[in-house]
Write an enzyme that holds these catalytic residues in place. Structure first.
Site, PDB file in Angstrom:
ATOM      1  N   CYS A   1       0.834  -1.201   0.000  1.00  0.00           N
ATOM      2  CA  CYS A   1       0.000   0.000   0.000  1.00  0.00           C
ATOM      3  C   CYS A   1       0.876   1.261   0.000  1.00  0.00           C
ATOM      4  CB  CYS A   1      -0.987  -0.023   1.165  1.00  0.00           C
ATOM      5  SG  CYS A   1      -2.390   1.109   0.926  1.00  0.00           S
TER       6      CYS A   1
ATOM      7  N   HIS B   1      -3.417  -5.318   1.227  1.00  0.00           N
ATOM      8  CA  HIS B   1      -3.148  -5.670   2.618  1.00  0.00           C
ATOM      9  C   HIS B   1      -3.551  -7.134   2.796  1.00  0.00           C
ATOM     10  CE1 HIS B   1      -2.251  -1.656   4.025  1.00  0.00           C
ATOM     11  NE2 HIS B   1      -3.346  -1.194   3.440  1.00  0.00           N
TER      12      HIS B   1
END
Length: 492
Positions: A330, A436
């Site tokens: 991310c 994630h």
């Protein structure tokens, strides 16, 4: 109708999250349909619900303990700190607005209605709802506007348990002070005290139990022994204070994680901890590991600026030149590109900044937040395997590198059916993804670790034990609670 139980604390980190998780698993083991609930949570650690909404990772974990599909109704209000006393307010999984404390407080009545909506939903759909309070349930300067503690017990009709951490010392003073400072209408909701993290002979507490019950007319319903063998996910970045080395300390494979200033979703690295020595490194530290992880962060441009100021950018480039393996997740993935474009300063005070340049990629901020449970396929050389994860990002990335994941569901780099980037530079492997939870996929996790095993002529691993370890520890926690707490007057 559901039976509501609430766990409140004398302080932060008293054991509320763990106790709720254990009670959820215990009730689930008895065949009940159980939901966790926290009306308001403040955390940079979040996950995605079944409705593609954002909830705190603690409530997601508690849902797993309860064997329930994680819902936005388990955590209707999530506050994600952005700096300068401002937080992003997430309501029922969707970004609502950015607010400082005074602005947020002015919306209390509106937010309380949203909380009541979730309570009504849970009341209709579950047998038991186990509520977690926030911090201390008796911050007398905040009680008037507190929508996370005993006001919620009053609204839901919950019986409340007060937990206190004896490992800190002063447990009876903390309990007595909390009870006496509470308004009478909330004090009467307390049905029992729980002493957490006790080490030693219980007999030494007997006089204290008798005295505190005499003073408050509320019984101690149990003492939870300190158990260092329990492996449970951490809730927020406070847990990282003083934490440097963890995981398998005997492993020949070392993983370094850059400890970003606004680190988010740091539990992404946990699945590696059974096979690898894990080490957090600060911006000033040297990189000593075989694998370097740039984790999620609330402010990618701020972290990139700090890496440059402290020379971490140069250390990463040297690490790559020496054949190191890099994984960016991310925000960490965004820093691997050539440029991070933030013309409106949505990420912080830094604005647009050049990245590490390991990927031919640019990221633009200020977009609508992607909140998705995502799936896809990784194809690396002769390897193909399906993966799943979750996305929480406002940056959109345009990459000219080989995509890491072909999406079957999700937003990915910029809504173009691909996520992440992959590149080999000499002996170095560079991975980047918006997923994630990518390391919860055992095939990718094993692939990553086995690159190092092959380089070091070590035995390959083929482990798929992360979910198994989680469930074993939840069952162990459930047993610990059932054996040491008398919940008979609360759970009927």
């Amino acid at each position: 109708m559901a039976k509501f139980i609430m766990v409140v604390g004398t302080s932060s980190n008293s054991g509320k999250t763990v106790l709720v998780s254990g009670i959820c698993r215990m009730l689930s083991n008895k065949g009940y349909k159980v939901a966790p609930f926290k009306s308001q949570n403040m955390s940079l650690n979040s996950r995605v619900s079944i409705e593609d909404g954002e909830i705190a990772v603690a409530q997601y974990t508690q849902a797993m303990a309860a064997r329930a599909e994680p819902s936005i109704h388990f955590n209707p209000i999530l506050l994600k700190p952005k700096g300068n006393f401002v937080s992003q307010v997430i309501v029922h999984g969707i970004p609502y607005e950015d607010r400082d404390y005074n602005e947020y407080r002015s919306k209390k009545d509106v937010l309380l209605e949203k909380i009541k909506e979730s309570i009504e939903y849970l009341d209709k759909n579950y047998d038991y709802v186990v509520i977690e309070g926030a911090g201390s349930c008796c911050e007398i300067n905040l009680l008037k506007d507190d929508i996370a503690n005993l006001r919620i017990a009053e609204i839901s009709g919950a019986d409340a348990i007060l937990v206190s951490d004896i490992d800190r010392g002063g447990v009876f003073a903390a309990i007595y002070g909390t009870v006496k400072l509470l308004p009478e209408n909330w004090r009467k909701l307390l049905k029992g005290f729980v002493i957490n993290k006790f080490r030693g002979n219980l007999d030494v507490l007997k006089d204290g139990f008798e005295k505190i019950e005499e003073l408050t007319n509320i019984p101690v319903i149990g003492t939870i022994p300190y158990d260092e063998t329990l492996i449970l996910p951490e809730e927020d970045s406070q847990a990282l204070e003083g934490k440097r080395v963890f995981g398998n300390v005997k492993s020949p494979i070392e993983v370094n994680i850059v400890k970003f200033s606004k680190i988010a979703n740091f539990t992404d690295v946990d699945p590696l901890s059974s096979d690898c020595l894990m080490k957090y490194i600060d911006f000033n530290d040297d990189i000593t590991g075989d694998i370097l992880i740039l984790p999620g962060t609330r402010c990618s441009t701020v972290e990139m600026d700090l890496m440059k100021k402290h020379g971490m950018d140069k250390k990463i480039m040297e690490f790559v030149e020496n054949g190191g393996i890099v994984l960016g997740i991310c925000g960490g993935y965004q820093t691997l590109g050539k440029i991070l474009i933030d013309e409106n300063f949505s990420e912080g005070d830094v604005g647009t900044i050049s990245g590490l340049g390991l990927f031919d990629m640019e990221t633009t901020f200020g977009n609508k937040k992607a909140i998705k449970n995502s799936t896809g396929t990784i194809s690396i050389f002769d390897q193909n395997f399906d993966v799943m994860g979750y996305e929480l990002h406002e940056g959109h990335s345009i990459s000219n590198e080989t995509p890491l994941i072909s999406l079957s569901r999700g937003f990915g780099n910029c809504g173009d059916s691909y996520d992440g980037s992959f590149k080999v530079i000499g002996d170095s492997y560079i991975f980047g993804t918006y997923f994630h939870g990518i390391l919860e996929n055992f095939e990718f996790r094993n692939y990553l670790v086995n690159i190092v095993n092959n380089k070091k002529n070590l035995s390959r691993i083929e482990n798929d034990n992360y979910a198994e370890i989680f469930n074993e520890n939840m069952d162990k926690l459930s047993k610990l609670i059932e054996e040491n707490l008398d919940l008979s007057k609360i759970i009927k």
